[in-house]
Structures are given as structure tokens and as C-alpha cells.
Design an enzyme around this catalytic site. Structure first.
Site, PDB file in Angstrom:
ATOM      1  N   ASP A 188       0.956  -1.692   0.238  1.00 44.08           N
ATOM      2  CA  ASP A 188      -0.422   0.156  -0.223  1.00 44.08           C
ATOM      3  C   ASP A 188       0.557   1.176  -0.669  1.00 44.08           C
ATOM      4  OD1 ASP A 188      -2.625  -0.709  -0.201  1.00 44.08           O
ATOM      5  OD2 ASP A 188      -2.303  -1.890   2.436  1.00 44.08           O
ATOM      6  N   ASP A 213      -6.379  -3.281  -7.195  1.00 43.54           N
ATOM      7  CA  ASP A 213      -5.696  -2.039  -5.893  1.00 43.54           C
ATOM      8  C   ASP A 213      -4.653  -1.794  -6.167  1.00 43.54           C
ATOM      9  OD1 ASP A 213      -7.799  -4.468  -4.677  1.00 43.54           O
ATOM     10  OD2 ASP A 213      -7.646  -2.736  -2.909  1.00 43.54           O
TER      11      ASP A 213
HETATM   12  N1  GLY Z   1      -7.278  -1.473  -1.765  1.00 42.61           N
HETATM   13  C1  GLY Z   1      -8.267  -1.409  -0.525  1.00 42.61           C
HETATM   14  C2  GLY Z   1      -9.959  -1.392  -0.678  1.00 42.61           C
HETATM   15  O1  GLY Z   1     -10.167  -0.441  -1.742  1.00 42.61           O
HETATM   16  O2  GLY Z   1     -10.652  -1.488   0.236  1.00 42.61           O
END
Ligand code: GLY
Length: 401
Positions: free
Chosen positions: A118, A179
Site C-alpha cells: 500500500d 488495487d
Molecule cells: N485497497 C483496499 C480497498 O480498496 O478496500
């Protein structure tokens, strides 16, 4: 002619409406006027002005309309400073800048922490934007360190960045998620700043792996794709936050549209623009007439299931970018329709106790964790989308368009 009440209602619904832009559009096709968007942003700024001085952690999700927090930032820690930077950009208010700098500072330990993928979510809206707006070299250097940390998660056998699981353990070692497309721009930034191609080359390779395995013929995508972490061999689609491995989690689809469009802009590689377009065309083909995405486009409840306003805000940003990338006004018109839906039906305006700006988000429907909530990425991308429309030159400086 003897018109029944039902016929009258149906024909009224199909009657073109006059919107604030003066365009004649059918029902459900209203686009947000600049005045409407300005009103929504002013609402957001006022909310932020009231709430932000009392916040010393990272908002994660609302419970009964009040923010709850994640002290180390979780995966969302970039969006709070990001929202404050955009508030400063729009208003020029120095208090927003001071709060943004303090929130940026609290993220510092995470730039060296390879616990998950992330790092782009964490450092692009916060430290990269801070550098682009202020020229501060501390923010630039820290963002480059974060990019180097992300590279630790590169799997050369499978040519992907591992999303989850502690390095050196088998936990989720072969798991790729859509993501991650949003974390690649941090790598592009590192190459832009250092001249070291390694960052961008890995971003391109990861995007190509995603493109090859996630894209279905109709442009929809699963949330997850699994690989054998040792050989890199494809295992198959899966999901965590979507309805099923064969469904299409709407926020994931939005991440992909935004992420592939960004990768096109950074590299000029038309394959990424074509992928973004395919994904966008799918999302737009299944969007409900209210223009607010259902949490999963293939939920068995269809249009009657709960919404995810954050998927709409991210989608609006991606479509505005895609309109420029393709020269197609259609994507801009659809983005403005989505914004009209968000601003018209998803703001927290009806509640004096709400601390966030955008309601009707869904965090994780399968886990029954966070339905009808506000999410910091909903607010952040709503601000970004509105500024993309109202102040394109300023937002371009902030996020490097
Ligand atoms: N990246 C995690 C979400 O979008 O919940």
C-alpha cells in the site's frame, strides 16, 4: 388520448431536463454543474474546517457517522493528509497546510515498512503531493524511499508486486490484487525524480501481468488473481472484497481504470490506455441510472444492493483522466453524471453529526465490515474529482497530471 397515471409517470421520467449547464439531457443523465460542484466542495471544506483541528490520527471509517482511527495509518493513512492538501490547494488556508504537514509527518515510519503493497496509497496523496506543491525535498526523498520499500515486494518469477503477507513467509505470497494498480504511480515518481528506470520498469511489468490475467473479455475484472509464488505459474481468479471470483467488485474496477490510465500517462504505452478504456466501458455499461456504483457490479441483488460511493468518486477521477487520454468527451460526460449522483444523493448534508463529507460507502461487504459508512478515500477522491473539473491547472500541479 386516455393516459393512465403509469404512462404519465413514465413519460415524465423520459422528458429531457434542463441542467445547470443548460444542456438538455434525459432523466438520470444530469451532469453536475460547476455551481453544484462548487457547493459540494464548499460543504466539504466547511466540514473539514470544523473537524480537522481535533484529529491527531488517521481516519479509517465512520461508525455512526463519527470517524474511527487507525494510529499507524493502515492502508488509508495517505488520504487524510491528501484531503487536507487539496483543501489547502483550493482555499489557500494556511491552517489546512499546517494540518496536512503534521499528518504527513505521522506517516514517516511507514516509508521503510514493507508489510504490504500500500505504499502508493500511503505516500502519493501525501508526500508526493506535498513535494509537488511545496518543493519540499524531505517529502520527495521520503517518497523515493517508500518506492524502494515497495520494490522489496517484487516477485521476479511471476513478474508481480505481492499485495499482502509478510515477506519471508508463505502468507499470501502469490496473491495479486487489482488495487495495486494504484501503487504504481509512486514508482513512476521515483523514476522521474532519480532517473533510475528500475522503478518504472517494475511498474510496467506489474501492469502487464495484471492486464494479462485480470481482464475478462467483457472488460470486467476480479479483485484477486493467484499465482504460484515460486514458479510464477497462474493459479486463477479469486476475491476477498468482491462477491465471488467471477464477479466484479466495483471499487476494484475503479482502481484499475484510474491506475491503467495513469500508467498510460506516465509511459505513453497505448496498451494501458486501451485496457483502461475496456474496463471503463464495462463499468459504464453496468452502472445503475442513479450513477452511483453498487458495491459489486455482479451482486445477485443487482441494482437493489448497497452502494459504494467511494467506487463512484474514484471512477469519476479515472474517467476525467481517460477523457483527456482518449480525446473522448463521452468519458467526461459520464464522470460529470457520476459526480451529479454523488453530490445529489451521497453527501452527508442531512446529518449535523456526520464528520465526513461523502456517505454511502462500503468497505468490505463480504466481511460485513463497513456498509453505509464514510471512508477517507471517498472524501479524498470526491475532492480530487471536483478539482479536476473546477481547477484543472492546480490539481495537475498537485498530482502530476
Ligand atoms: N485497497 C483496499 C480497498 O480498496 O478496500
Amino acid at each position: 388520448m386516455n393516459l393512465s397515471r403509469r404512462t404519465l409517470l413514465a413519460s415524465a421520467a423520459a422528458t429531457p431536463l434542463l441542467t445547470g449547464t443548460g444542456l438538455a439531457l434525459g432523466a438520470g443523465e444530469a451532469v453536475a454543474s460547476p455551481a453544484k460542484l462548487r457547493g459540494a466542495l464548499d460543504y466539504g471544506l466547511a466540514k473539514l474546517k470544523a473537524v480537522a483541528p481535533g484529529i491527531t490520527s488517521f481516519p479509517e471509517i465512520t461508525r455512526f457517522e463519527k470517524w474511527t482511527y487507525v494510529a499507524d495509518g493502515g492502508w488509508v493513512g495517505g488520504f487524510w493528509p491528501g484531503t487536507l492538501w487539496l483543501a489547502h490547494l483550493d482555499s489557500g488556508d494556511a491552517r489546512f497546510r499546517a494540518l496536512a504537514e503534521a499528518a504527513n509527518e505521522r506517516l514517516a515510519p511507514r516509508r521503510l515498512d514493507p508489510r504490504d503493497h500500500d505504499l502508493g496509497f500511503l505516500f502519493s496523496p501525501s508526500w508526493v503531493t506535498a513535494h509537488r506543491l511545496t518543493g519540499g525535498t524531505r517529502w520527495r526523498d521520503g517518497a523515493i524511499e517508500a518506492a524502494a520499500t515497495l520494490l522489496q515486494r517484487w516477485n521476479p518469477a511471476g513478474r508481480f508486486l505481492r499485495a499482502w503477507g509478510r515477506l519471508g513467509t508463505p502468507d499470501n505470497a502469490g496473491r495479486v490484487i487489482i488495487d495495486t494498480m494504484m501503487n504504481l504511480d509512486l514508482l513512476a515518481f521515483a523514476t522521474e525524480q532519480t532517473g533510475d528506470r528500475r522503478f518504472l520498469d517494475i511498474a510496467i511489468a506489474h501492469a502487464r501481468t495484471t492486464q494479462a490475467h485480470f481482464l475478462r473479455a467483457d472488460g470486467s475484472t476480479p479483485h484477486v488473481f493467484d499465482f504460484d509464488p515460486d514458479t510464477g505459474a497462474a493459479v486463477g481468479p479469486n476475491t476477498v472484497q468482491g462477491y465471488s471470483p467471477t464477479s466484479c467488485w466495483s471499487r476494484g474496477q475503479s482502481w484499475g481504470i484510474y491506475g491503467f490510465t495513469t500508467m498510460y500517462r506516465r509511459t505513453g504505452l497505448r496498451e494501458f490506455r486501451d485496457t483502461a478504456r475496456k474496463m471503463a466501458d464495462y463499468a459504464l455499461s453496468v452502472l445503475t441510472p442513479d450513477n452511483v456504483p453498487v458495491w459489486d457490479y455482479r451482486s445477485p441483488l443487482g441494482a437493489h444492493d448497497v452502494k459504494d460511493s467511494s467506487a463512484g468518486a474514484i471512477l469519476a477521477c479515472g474517467l476525467l483522466d481517460l477523457a483527456k487520454a482518449t480525446g473522448s468527451d463521452r468519458y467526461r460526460d459520464r464522470a460529470l453524471q457520476i459526480l451529479d449522483g454523488l453530490v445529489g444523493t451521497c453527501l452527508t448534508t442531512a446529518s449535523a453529526r456526520a464528520e465526513a463529507v461523502l456517505a454511502r460507502g462500503t468497505r468490505n461487504r463480504p466481511a460485513e465490515d463497513g456498509v453505509e459508512v464514510s471512508l477517507p478515500y471517498g472524501d479524498y477522491y470526491l475532492f480530487e474529482a471536483i478539482l479536476r473539473v473546477l481547477k484543472p491547472a492546480q490539481i495537475a500541479k498537485a498530482i502530476g497530471l
